[in-house]
Design a protein around this motif. Structure first.
Motif, short mmCIF file in Angstrom:
data_model
loop_
_atom_site.label_atom_id
_atom_site.label_comp_id
_atom_site.label_asym_id
_atom_site.label_seq_id
_atom_site.Cartn_x
_atom_site.Cartn_y
_atom_site.Cartn_z
N VAL A 1 9.52 -8.50 5.77
CA VAL A 1 9.65 -7.28 4.96
C VAL A 1 10.68 -6.33 5.57
CG1 VAL A 1 8.35 -5.31 4.02
CG2 VAL A 1 7.32 -7.59 4.03
N ASP A 2 10.86 -6.41 6.89
CA ASP A 2 11.85 -5.54 7.54
C ASP A 2 13.27 -5.76 7.00
OD1 ASP A 2 9.78 -4.63 9.02
OD2 ASP A 2 10.32 -5.67 10.88
N ALA B 1 4.45 -2.95 -0.55
CA ALA B 1 5.47 -3.68 0.22
C ALA B 1 6.89 -3.16 0.05
CB ALA B 1 5.45 -5.16 -0.18
N LEU B 2 7.18 -2.46 -1.05
CA LEU B 2 8.56 -2.05 -1.29
C LEU B 2 8.83 -0.59 -0.91
CD1 LEU B 2 9.30 -3.67 -4.78
CD2 LEU B 2 10.17 -4.40 -2.54
N GLU C 1 0.31 -13.36 4.54
CA GLU C 1 0.97 -12.13 4.98
C GLU C 1 1.28 -12.20 6.47
OE1 GLU C 1 -0.58 -8.41 3.30
OE2 GLU C 1 -0.15 -7.52 5.26
N GLY C 2 0.38 -12.81 7.23
CA GLY C 2 0.59 -12.96 8.67
C GLY C 2 1.83 -13.78 8.97
N LEU C 3 2.02 -14.87 8.20
CA LEU C 3 3.21 -15.71 8.41
C LEU C 3 4.48 -14.90 8.12
CD1 LEU C 3 4.42 -18.52 9.01
CD2 LEU C 3 4.20 -19.03 6.56
N CYS C 4 4.45 -14.11 7.04
CA CYS C 4 5.61 -13.25 6.72
C CYS C 4 5.86 -12.26 7.85
CB CYS C 4 5.36 -12.49 5.41
SG CYS C 4 5.28 -13.54 3.95
N GLU C 5 4.79 -11.73 8.40
CA GLU C 5 4.94 -10.75 9.49
C GLU C 5 5.53 -11.38 10.74
OE1 GLU C 5 1.42 -8.48 10.66
OE2 GLU C 5 1.35 -7.77 8.59
N ARG D 1 2.48 0.18 3.24
CA ARG D 1 1.75 -0.42 4.36
C ARG D 1 2.55 -1.52 5.06
NH1 ARG D 1 -1.39 -4.87 5.02
NH2 ARG D 1 -0.91 -5.53 2.91
N ARG D 2 3.15 -2.41 4.26
CA ARG D 2 3.83 -3.54 4.91
C ARG D 2 5.17 -3.16 5.52
NH1 ARG D 2 3.94 -8.49 0.87
NH2 ARG D 2 4.67 -9.73 2.64
N ARG D 3 5.74 -2.04 5.11
CA ARG D 3 7.04 -1.65 5.69
C ARG D 3 6.88 -0.74 6.89
NH1 ARG D 3 11.83 -0.28 1.61
NH2 ARG D 3 13.02 -0.72 3.52
N SER D 4 5.68 -0.18 7.05
CA SER D 4 5.56 0.78 8.16
C SER D 4 4.73 0.20 9.29
CB SER D 4 4.96 2.09 7.66
OG SER D 4 3.80 1.84 6.91
#
Ligand SMILES: [Fe+2]
Length: 410
Positions: A346-347, A401-402, A337-341, A407-410
């Motif tokens: 996700v943005d 995430a969607l 998840e860190g690599l994706c961030e 959490r992952r979008r905000s």
């Protein structure tokens, strides 16, 4: 050693007969075209052809080879794309294929090749209908000029296509459709926008991690996968932040090639099984779908292959040698998840595809689950999900995430 050596039956490793690496490798496309054909079909998307098409066609024609051109390849190429391109191939009397682009163009090129030397429609060769290795005759010579990093399709026996009549993706897998020549010129990836650098890079990383942990993994492909993951962890954030960094672009080109060699011979697994229907549902690029799903599948899987996931976590820098195997494995999803961030993956949902409301999404979950199972990819997963578990994973992706306030979008 945790990974099985290929001592329990023969394993096949397919590869293009030749792979050209390096800046300016594309200048050799004419020479290789002339070795393999007299009239080549050039397959590309309009967008990529606009950037690189004239140069590539000129190089081919300068080598005394005639060209016919098909430039309508879509991002998720369709059966119709294949049929149209095949019609051009036949009308113009082509005897070889040059693809210009990433996985979409390569997969259309491979599929045109299948139709050029085999009977029937491309849909009939889908793994869901015909099984693996169901293409009887080798395709004509295919030179894949790769412009992304990437799907690794230039080194695999797989094509992914969309059947628009049922809105499902299907795969064709055969040793008879491996490209003859792969041209990996990192200069061509300079034109990739940040978004697609992110999508294709995470796709490559997903190929590596899925091949590494697949039940079909073995020592040879594990070596490719380890190297692909390590290079991606180091180079993807750099290539994403500065697309002109040719060293990072080169590293990603090598990483995606090795990831292709890994999954092309050990298979992808649950992430790809889920990403195909999710991508079709949301109309999002394949790599984005992978990156949305990957952390949850890693979390789901880690206890089933702790040594492998511990290694992944250490590669990602979220565990070290002082952590025990199980503890390290449990950290792998956080690392992914860190690599994706790091690349704001996700943005990109703000600009690509459309996220339905939760109710509409939940209505689609049973079909997405069925499509995921039908793809066969979950069979390669180190932990086999039940139907309920797979549905729950799809719901988790939405809620975490969607959804716009997730959490992952905000
Ligand atoms: Fe992929």
């Amino acid at each position: 050693m945790s990974e099985p050596a290929p001592t329990h039956g023969t394993r096949t490793v397919v590869s293009p007969a030749k792979t050209l690496f390096g800046v300016d490798a594309v200048e050799q496309v004419g020479e290789y075209a002339s070795r393999h054909g007299e009239t080549v079909l050039v397959v590309a998307s309009e967008e990529i052809f606009d950037i690189h098409g004239d140069g590539v066609v000129e190089t081919i024609e300068r080598a005394g080879v005639e060209t016919a051109i098909y430039t309508d390849v879509r991002p998720d190429p369709t059966v119709e794309n294949v049929e149209e391109a095949h019609a051009v191939y036949e009308q113009e009397g082509c005897d070889a294929i040059v693809t210009l682009g990433g996985g979409s163009s390569i997969d259309v090129g491979k599929s045109v090749g299948v139709l050029a030397t085999n009977e029937g429609t491309i849909r009939e060769y889908g793994v869901d209908k015909a099984g693996y290795e169901a293409v009887p005759e080798p395709i004509p010579p295919l030179i894949a000029v790769n412009t992304t990093a990437g799907t690794g399709s230039e080194t695999t026996r797989t094509a992914v296509l969309t059947d628009e009549s049922t809105s499902t993706k299907f795969i064709v897998v055969s040793e008879n459709m491996v490209p003859t020549v792969a041209i990996e010129d990192p200069e061509l990836t300079r034109s990739l926008p940040k978004s697609h650098t992110a999508f294709t890079g995470i796709d490559a990383f997903t190929h590596a991690i899925e091949a590494f942990t697949s039940v079909k993994s073995f020592s040879v492909t594990d070596g490719y996968a380890r190297d692909a993951m390590a290079r991606t962890v180091d180079a993807l954030p750099v290539a994403w932040a500065n697309g002109d960094n040719i060293e990072a672009r080169t590293e990603m080109m090598i990483a995606q090639f090795k990831a292709g060699k890994a999954f092309g011979n050990s298979s992808v697994a649950l992430v790809h099984g889920m990403a195909r229907p999710l991508g079709a549902q949301l109309h999002i690029p394949h790599g984005l779908a992978n990156g949305l799903i990957l952390p949850y599948v890693v979390e789901f899987n880690h206890a089933a292959a702790p040594e492998k996931y511990a290694e992944v976590a250490r590669l990602l820098g979220v565990a070290d040698e002082s952590d025990g195997t199980r503890q390290a494995a449990a950290a792998a999803s956080e690392g992914v998840e860190g690599l994706c961030e790091e690349i704001s993956l996700v943005d990109y949902l703000d600009d690509f595809g459309e996220v339905p409301d939760r109710e509409t999404y939940l209505d689609a979950v049973p079909k997405m689950t069925q499509d995921a199972f039908d793809s066969g990819s979950p069979d390669n997963n180190p932990r086999k999900p039940t139907r309920e578990e797979l549905e729950a994973l799809f719901v988790r992706v939405y809620d975490d995430a969607l959804a716009p306030d997730s959490r992952r979008r905000s």
